[in-house]
Design an enzyme around this catalytic site. Structure first.
Site, PDB file in Angstrom:
ATOM      1  N   THR A 117      -4.675  -4.988  -6.022  1.00 22.87           N
ATOM      2  CA  THR A 117      -3.514  -5.798  -5.646  1.00 22.87           C
ATOM      3  C   THR A 117      -3.912  -7.095  -4.962  1.00 22.87           C
ATOM      4  O   THR A 117      -4.946  -7.158  -4.273  1.00 22.87           O
ATOM      5  CB  THR A 117      -2.610  -4.980  -4.694  1.00 22.87           C
ATOM      6  OG1 THR A 117      -1.614  -5.845  -4.149  1.00 22.87           O
ATOM      7  CG2 THR A 117      -3.390  -4.387  -3.535  1.00 22.87           C
ATOM      8  N   TYR A 141      -1.538  -0.877   2.986  1.00 22.31           N
ATOM      9  CA  TYR A 141      -1.564  -0.760   1.528  1.00 22.31           C
ATOM     10  C   TYR A 141      -2.716  -1.592   0.961  1.00 22.31           C
ATOM     11  O   TYR A 141      -3.565  -1.090   0.207  1.00 22.31           O
ATOM     12  CB  TYR A 141      -0.219  -1.216   0.957  1.00 22.31           C
ATOM     13  CG  TYR A 141      -0.229  -1.408  -0.531  1.00 22.31           C
ATOM     14  CD1 TYR A 141      -0.493  -0.346  -1.384  1.00 22.31           C
ATOM     15  CD2 TYR A 141       0.013  -2.669  -1.089  1.00 22.31           C
ATOM     16  CE1 TYR A 141      -0.522  -0.529  -2.763  1.00 22.31           C
ATOM     17  CE2 TYR A 141      -0.002  -2.860  -2.452  1.00 22.31           C
ATOM     18  CZ  TYR A 141      -0.278  -1.792  -3.288  1.00 22.31           C
ATOM     19  OH  TYR A 141      -0.316  -1.975  -4.643  1.00 22.31           O
TER      20      TYR A 141
END
Ligand code: UDP
Length: 327
Positions: A117, A141
């Site tokens: 990501t 995350y």
């Protein structure tokens, strides 16, 4: 037919990957614990229910199917939740991925495509993020995904694991045939929440912050169509199978759009009012995340031709209006 183990194949991006893998001549084997995925999204190949942390189950699945490669999508992916419950993210994402990587190496399945990501880059305003940009995640995350990238590098050195890492920007849209699409429970993402508000399934969309240092005060993101994104994964698989070695690729278009621009485009595409209210910032959000994606285009021959705002919203809206959406 060569099989590919698709972790998270019952989720949003994984289910689209299964569709394009099947079209490309592979048999996608979904491995998913159904915590955030959906059984009825597994439509393109066999299903093996299981958890990433379950090494014995993974060993059995590798032995049964003998996949030629792994595409690893399974992860918890809510930035906000990762700020309040980081342990869940480190345990599920990092320990789970470590278990999967060890099982893949033990089975001799050494081609590995990983879903990372842009959240691994963190806050770097005014900078176009390239694959060589520094990684300073500002939420758990992003931290968990960066850690998995490090694990892949170590297992490359120790076990000869070959990997392609894709760092996604903001994924939106749906399969144009509306066989699969985006559905999270709870939903936190901008486009599906906005379509829910347009359809009257939720009250107004809340804009998270209007005081950012951007032209209209709202956050800027680089949106990429899910079909373009998963096409890149098939190209990445081809890259590995051609023996081209470990590589990191950003997947975005290089064009940023503000939350207000996405709202405006959605109004045009759906020809409806978008009910919205202005609210405070959401903790963990970066001001601007825009990709330098020329590497994927130059080296993989990737062409994100569906990744325009109107196309992404039109495809997401078609899925939203389909019977499949209402679970
Ligand atoms: N956003 C918003 N309202 C919402 C959900 C998201 O204003 O209800 C904004 C969010 O602050 C971010 C952008 O929309 O700037 C995209 O957020 P999303 O959660 O879709 O993806 P993220 O960038 O967090 O991965």
């Amino acid at each position: 037919m060569d099989k590919v183990l698709v972790t998270g194949g019952a989720g949003y991006i994984g289910s689209h990957a299964c569709k394009v893998l099947k079209a490309a001549g592979f048999e996608p084997v979904t491995y998913d614990n159904l915590v955030t995925g959906w059984r009825d999204a597994v439509r393109f190949g066999p299903f093996e229910e299981g958890d990433l942390a379950d090494r014995a189950r993974l060993d059995r699945v590798f032995a049964t199917h003998r996949p030629v490669a792994v595409m690893h999508f399974a992860a918890l992916s809510q930035v906000g939740e990762s700020m309040t419950d980081p342990g869940r993210y480190w345990r599920n994402n990092v320990l789970g991925s470590l278990t999967l990587i060890e099982a893949a190496c033990a089975a001799g399945c050494l081609d590995f495509v990983f879903s990372s990501t842009c959240a691994t880059y963190g806050e770097q305003d005014g900078v176009v993020l390239t694959e060589d940009s520094a990684q300073h995640p500002i939420n758990a995350y992003g931290g968990s995904k960066r850690a998995i990238e490090d694990i892949l590098r170590d297992f490359s050195a120790s076990h000869g694991l070959r990997h392609v890492i894709f760092r996604y920007f903001n994924v939106a849209g749906a399969d144009p045939e509306a066989e699969v699409g985006e559905f999270h429970q709870p939903e936190t993402h901008l486009v599906p929440l906005m379509l829910d508000a347009i359809a009257g399934k939720r009250p107004a969309l809340t804009i998270y912050g209007t005081d950012y240092d951007t032209p209209d005060g709202t956050c800027i993101r680089d949106y990429v169509h899910v079909m373009d994104l998963v096409e890149a994964h098939v190209l990445g698989l081809g890259w590995l199978r051609a023996g081209k070695g470990n590589r990191v690729f950003n997947l975005g278009t290089g064009h940023g759009f503000s939350v207000r621009q996405v709202i405006s485009a959605s109004g045009h595409v759906t020809n409806r009012e978008v009910p919205f209210v202005e609210g405070p910032r959401r903790p963990g959000d970066c001001t601007r995340l825009v990709s330098g994606s020329s590497r994927a285009m130059a080296e993989l021959g990737w062409q994100p031709h569906r990744s325009t705002l109107p196309q992404m919203i039109a495809d997401a809206w078609r899925w939203h209006q389909s019977g499949h959406y209402d679970r």
